[in-house]
Design a protein around this motif. Structure first.
Motif, PDB file in Angstrom:
ATOM      1  N   LYS A 174      13.970   2.955   2.769  1.00  0.00           N
ATOM      2  CA  LYS A 174      13.310   1.695   3.140  1.00  0.00           C
ATOM      3  C   LYS A 174      12.449   1.839   4.387  1.00  0.00           C
ATOM      4  O   LYS A 174      11.514   1.061   4.594  1.00  0.00           O
ATOM      5  N   ALA A 175      12.746   2.820   5.215  1.00  0.00           N
ATOM      6  CA  ALA A 175      11.925   3.049   6.402  1.00  0.00           C
ATOM      7  C   ALA A 175      10.509   3.457   6.012  1.00  0.00           C
ATOM      8  O   ALA A 175       9.562   3.281   6.776  1.00  0.00           O
ATOM      9  N   LEU A 176      10.380   4.001   4.799  1.00  0.00           N
ATOM     10  CA  LEU A 176       9.080   4.470   4.317  1.00  0.00           C
ATOM     11  C   LEU A 176       8.290   3.368   3.630  1.00  0.00           C
ATOM     12  O   LEU A 176       7.111   3.552   3.310  1.00  0.00           O
ATOM     13  N   TYR A 177       8.950   2.232   3.373  1.00  0.00           N
ATOM     14  CA  TYR A 177       8.331   1.184   2.571  1.00  0.00           C
ATOM     15  C   TYR A 177       7.572   0.153   3.400  1.00  0.00           C
ATOM     16  O   TYR A 177       7.046  -0.815   2.848  1.00  0.00           O
ATOM     17  N   VAL A 178       7.506   0.342   4.706  1.00  0.00           N
ATOM     18  CA  VAL A 178       6.787  -0.607   5.557  1.00  0.00           C
ATOM     19  C   VAL A 178       5.316  -0.685   5.150  1.00  0.00           C
ATOM     20  O   VAL A 178       4.760  -1.775   4.972  1.00  0.00           O
ATOM     21  N   VAL A 179       4.687   0.465   4.999  1.00  0.00           N
ATOM     22  CA  VAL A 179       3.265   0.507   4.644  1.00  0.00           C
ATOM     23  C   VAL A 179       3.012  -0.084   3.253  1.00  0.00           C
ATOM     24  O   VAL A 179       2.095  -0.903   3.090  1.00  0.00           O
ATOM     25  N   PRO A 180       3.787   0.294   2.219  1.00  0.00           N
ATOM     26  CA  PRO A 180       3.556  -0.320   0.907  1.00  0.00           C
ATOM     27  C   PRO A 180       3.683  -1.836   0.898  1.00  0.00           C
ATOM     28  O   PRO A 180       2.836  -2.534   0.318  1.00  0.00           O
ATOM     29  N   VAL A 181       4.729  -2.375   1.546  1.00  0.00           N
ATOM     30  CA  VAL A 181       4.924  -3.828   1.539  1.00  0.00           C
ATOM     31  C   VAL A 181       3.818  -4.521   2.332  1.00  0.00           C
ATOM     32  O   VAL A 181       3.251  -5.530   1.886  1.00  0.00           O
ATOM     33  N   ALA A 182       3.491  -3.971   3.501  1.00  0.00           N
ATOM     34  CA  ALA A 182       2.426  -4.565   4.317  1.00  0.00           C
ATOM     35  C   ALA A 182       1.085  -4.497   3.593  1.00  0.00           C
ATOM     36  O   ALA A 182       0.280  -5.437   3.656  1.00  0.00           O
ATOM     37  N   SER A 183       0.839  -3.404   2.881  1.00  0.00           N
ATOM     38  CA  SER A 183      -0.415  -3.266   2.130  1.00  0.00           C
ATOM     39  C   SER A 183      -0.501  -4.296   1.007  1.00  0.00           C
ATOM     40  O   SER A 183      -1.576  -4.824   0.715  1.00  0.00           O
ATOM     41  N   ALA A 184       0.647  -4.576   0.385  1.00  0.00           N
ATOM     42  CA  ALA A 184       0.671  -5.595  -0.671  1.00  0.00           C
ATOM     43  C   ALA A 184       0.337  -6.970  -0.093  1.00  0.00           C
ATOM     44  O   ALA A 184      -0.441  -7.735  -0.676  1.00  0.00           O
ATOM     45  N   PHE A 185       0.902  -7.272   1.076  1.00  0.00           N
ATOM     46  CA  PHE A 185       0.604  -8.559   1.717  1.00  0.00           C
ATOM     47  C   PHE A 185      -0.854  -8.642   2.153  1.00  0.00           C
ATOM     48  O   PHE A 185      -1.423  -9.737   2.203  1.00  0.00           O
ATOM     49  N   SER A 186      -1.465  -7.496   2.444  1.00  0.00           N
ATOM     50  CA  SER A 186      -2.866  -7.517   2.885  1.00  0.00           C
ATOM     51  C   SER A 186      -3.787  -8.057   1.793  1.00  0.00           C
ATOM     52  O   SER A 186      -4.872  -8.563   2.086  1.00  0.00           O
ATOM     53  N   LEU A 187      -3.350  -7.963   0.534  1.00  0.00           N
ATOM     54  CA  LEU A 187      -4.167  -8.459  -0.572  1.00  0.00           C
ATOM     55  C   LEU A 187      -4.286  -9.978  -0.574  1.00  0.00           C
ATOM     56  O   LEU A 187      -5.225 -10.530  -1.152  1.00  0.00           O
ATOM     57  N   ILE A 188      -3.297 -10.635   0.054  1.00  0.00           N
ATOM     58  CA  ILE A 188      -3.336 -12.106   0.049  1.00  0.00           C
ATOM     59  C   ILE A 188      -3.653 -12.688   1.420  1.00  0.00           C
ATOM     60  O   ILE A 188      -3.693 -13.903   1.581  1.00  0.00           O
ATOM     61  N   ASP A 189      -3.881 -11.821   2.399  1.00  0.00           N
ATOM     62  CA  ASP A 189      -4.228 -12.313   3.744  1.00  0.00           C
ATOM     63  C   ASP A 189      -5.444 -13.236   3.716  1.00  0.00           C
ATOM     64  O   ASP A 189      -5.457 -14.300   4.340  1.00  0.00           O
ATOM     65  N   LYS A 190      -6.473 -12.817   2.991  1.00  0.00           N
ATOM     66  CA  LYS A 190      -7.735 -13.574   3.011  1.00  0.00           C
ATOM     67  C   LYS A 190      -7.586 -14.972   2.414  1.00  0.00           C
ATOM     68  O   LYS A 190      -8.312 -15.889   2.793  1.00  0.00           O
ATOM     69  N   PHE A 191      -6.627 -15.148   1.501  1.00  0.00           N
ATOM     70  CA  PHE A 191      -6.408 -16.461   0.904  1.00  0.00           C
ATOM     71  C   PHE A 191      -5.857 -17.460   1.920  1.00  0.00           C
ATOM     72  O   PHE A 191      -5.969 -18.670   1.743  1.00  0.00           O
ATOM     73  N   PHE A 192      -5.244 -16.946   2.987  1.00  0.00           N
ATOM     74  CA  PHE A 192      -4.688 -17.790   4.025  1.00  0.00           C
ATOM     75  C   PHE A 192      -5.537 -17.769   5.298  1.00  0.00           C
ATOM     76  O   PHE A 192      -5.145 -18.305   6.332  1.00  0.00           O
TER      77      PHE A 192
ATOM     78  N   ALA B  32       6.357   1.408  -7.075  1.00  0.00           N
ATOM     79  CA  ALA B  32       5.503   1.000  -8.199  1.00  0.00           C
ATOM     80  C   ALA B  32       4.489  -0.048  -7.743  1.00  0.00           C
ATOM     81  O   ALA B  32       3.304  -0.002  -8.132  1.00  0.00           O
ATOM     82  N   LEU B  33       4.938  -0.985  -6.906  1.00  0.00           N
ATOM     83  CA  LEU B  33       4.039  -2.001  -6.362  1.00  0.00           C
ATOM     84  C   LEU B  33       2.933  -1.350  -5.535  1.00  0.00           C
ATOM     85  O   LEU B  33       1.761  -1.769  -5.603  1.00  0.00           O
ATOM     86  N   PHE B  34       3.282  -0.333  -4.786  1.00  0.00           N
ATOM     87  CA  PHE B  34       2.312   0.363  -3.944  1.00  0.00           C
ATOM     88  C   PHE B  34       1.216   1.004  -4.799  1.00  0.00           C
ATOM     89  O   PHE B  34       0.029   0.977  -4.439  1.00  0.00           O
ATOM     90  N   ILE B  35       1.597   1.573  -5.926  1.00  0.00           N
ATOM     91  CA  ILE B  35       0.624   2.182  -6.827  1.00  0.00           C
ATOM     92  C   ILE B  35      -0.347   1.120  -7.349  1.00  0.00           C
ATOM     93  O   ILE B  35      -1.559   1.342  -7.419  1.00  0.00           O
ATOM     94  N   VAL B  36       0.193  -0.058  -7.675  1.00  0.00           N
ATOM     95  CA  VAL B  36      -0.644  -1.165  -8.131  1.00  0.00           C
ATOM     96  C   VAL B  36      -1.609  -1.585  -7.027  1.00  0.00           C
ATOM     97  O   VAL B  36      -2.802  -1.826  -7.266  1.00  0.00           O
ATOM     98  N   VAL B  37      -1.108  -1.671  -5.805  1.00  0.00           N
ATOM     99  CA  VAL B  37      -1.946  -2.048  -4.653  1.00  0.00           C
ATOM    100  C   VAL B  37      -3.087  -1.048  -4.479  1.00  0.00           C
ATOM    101  O   VAL B  37      -4.247  -1.438  -4.250  1.00  0.00           O
ATOM    102  N   ILE B  38      -2.775   0.236  -4.596  1.00  0.00           N
ATOM    103  CA  ILE B  38      -3.808   1.268  -4.451  1.00  0.00           C
ATOM    104  C   ILE B  38      -4.878   1.112  -5.527  1.00  0.00           C
ATOM    105  O   ILE B  38      -6.088   1.215  -5.249  1.00  0.00           O
ATOM    106  N   ILE B  39      -4.447   0.842  -6.751  1.00  0.00           N
ATOM    107  CA  ILE B  39      -5.402   0.658  -7.853  1.00  0.00           C
ATOM    108  C   ILE B  39      -6.302  -0.551  -7.602  1.00  0.00           C
ATOM    109  O   ILE B  39      -7.521  -0.491  -7.767  1.00  0.00           O
TER     110      ILE B  39
END
Length: 340
Positions: A313-331, A265-272
């Protein structure tokens, strides 16, 4: 930061996560060796294979020879489980490494490590107390890296070749999961055609698949032919696993009932969010489709063990990393060049 120092720190970080994960293993010689019934059966068959008994002919078992030979090798030097523990730790190390390498294609190194630790440390005990699923988890993670590289860079023959090798290994490990790789390769066959790659490169794509399958099929075929148990393998492993696939409804209840499903569900939000900020989302949408497809295949497996649930969970690496990419620029962080 100095490149050599940076790589050294990355290595020790991966070793640290590996150490934490390895502590959960019942093969750990410094912990009590309490094995599950599935593990006891595997270790018993593996030991008997080492003693010269024929798998599938003189011994029962519904896992492929990759499982029994892997654990059987551990008995060559000692009757204890120390060698098996070392072998398992090596597998865990490379699993962690490729989780990190995949995450690093989507987010900064710091968040790539957080992604890796989050998905590996929590719940790994269900894998180290499992049968073939720990090896399957490694192949899924490795496959995820090869998928990502080709989604980002286009057709790369060696990554297609390695995906085909993984398909072959899965066939001789736990055949019910081969459909994940079959589906992925069909997806790439369609994608590369739509992308309009040259005919020569498109031919190389199929040639790489054949080469990868042959790399596994030839030695494994010779192994089964030498021990005269090929037909027994087909009956007790391939046919058994295909006939004992479960119902999709029951399997999905287990996976969807896990808190980890929130990552989808988080991944879908990230895509949006990325779509609204003019980011390219074709790659992420492709990954979403692959994840949903793979979850269906996992859900169809007959026995609903906790370790099966962990495979997703092996498939969730990309979704979790993509979610973190949204806050990379803030740091003030950024993704490394994927060629590194």
């Amino acid at each position: 930061m100095n490149v050599k120092l940076k790589k050294t720190l990355e290595f020790f970080a991966i070793v640290l996560i590996t150490f934490v994960v390895a502590l959960s293993s019942p093969l750990n010689p410094w912990a009590s060796n309490v094995f599950t019934d599935v593990q006891n059966d595997i270790l018993s068959i593996a030991h008997s294979v080492k003693e010269g008994y024929l798998a599938y002919v003189e011994l029962d078992g519904h896992y492929g020879p990759v499982v029994y030979e892997f654990y059987g090798l551990g008995y060559l030097l000692t009757e204890t489980h120390i060698v098996q523990f070392v072998m398992e730790t090596v597998v865990v190390f490379f699993t962690i490494l490729y989780m990190y390498k995949t995450a690093k294609l989507y987010t900064s190194e710091i968040f790539a490590f957080i992604t890796t630790a989050l998905l590996s440390v929590f719940g790994w005990g269900a894998l180290t107390h499992a049968g073939a699923e720990e090896l399957m988890f490694f192949l899924l993670v490795l496959g995820g890296y090869h998928i990502t590289r080709q989604l980002q860079e286009g057709f790369m023959s060696h990554h297609t070749y390695l995906l085909a090798i993984e398909l072959g290994l899965v066939f001789f490990l736990q055949p019910g999961y081969i459909w994940i790789w079959v589906g992925v390769l069909i997806f790439f066959a369609v994608k590369f055609k739509v992308d309009g790659i040259e005919n020569k490169a498109y031919g190389s794509f199929f040639l790489s698949i054949l080469e990868g399958l042959a790399t596994v099929a030839i030695p494994m075929g010779l192994y089964l032919w030498h021990f005269k148990n090929a037909l027994a393998f087909v009956k007790q492993v391939v046919v058994y696993n295909m006939q004992n696939l479960g119902t999709l409804n029951e399997g999905l209840k287990i996976i969807v009932g896990s808190p980890w499903i929130a990552i989808v569900a988080l991944f879908i939000v990230v895509i949006i969010v990325k779509a609204l900020t003019d980011n390219k989302i074709v790659e992420l949408c492709s990954w979403l489709g692959i994840i949903v497809f793979a979850i269906v295949i996992i859900a169809l497996q007959g026995e609903k063990l906790p370790s099966y649930l962990q495979l997703a969970k092996a498939l969730y690496v990309v979704p979790v990393a993509s979610a973190f990419s949204l806050i990379d620029k803030f740091f003030g962080l950024k993704v490394e060049d994927s060629s590194n």
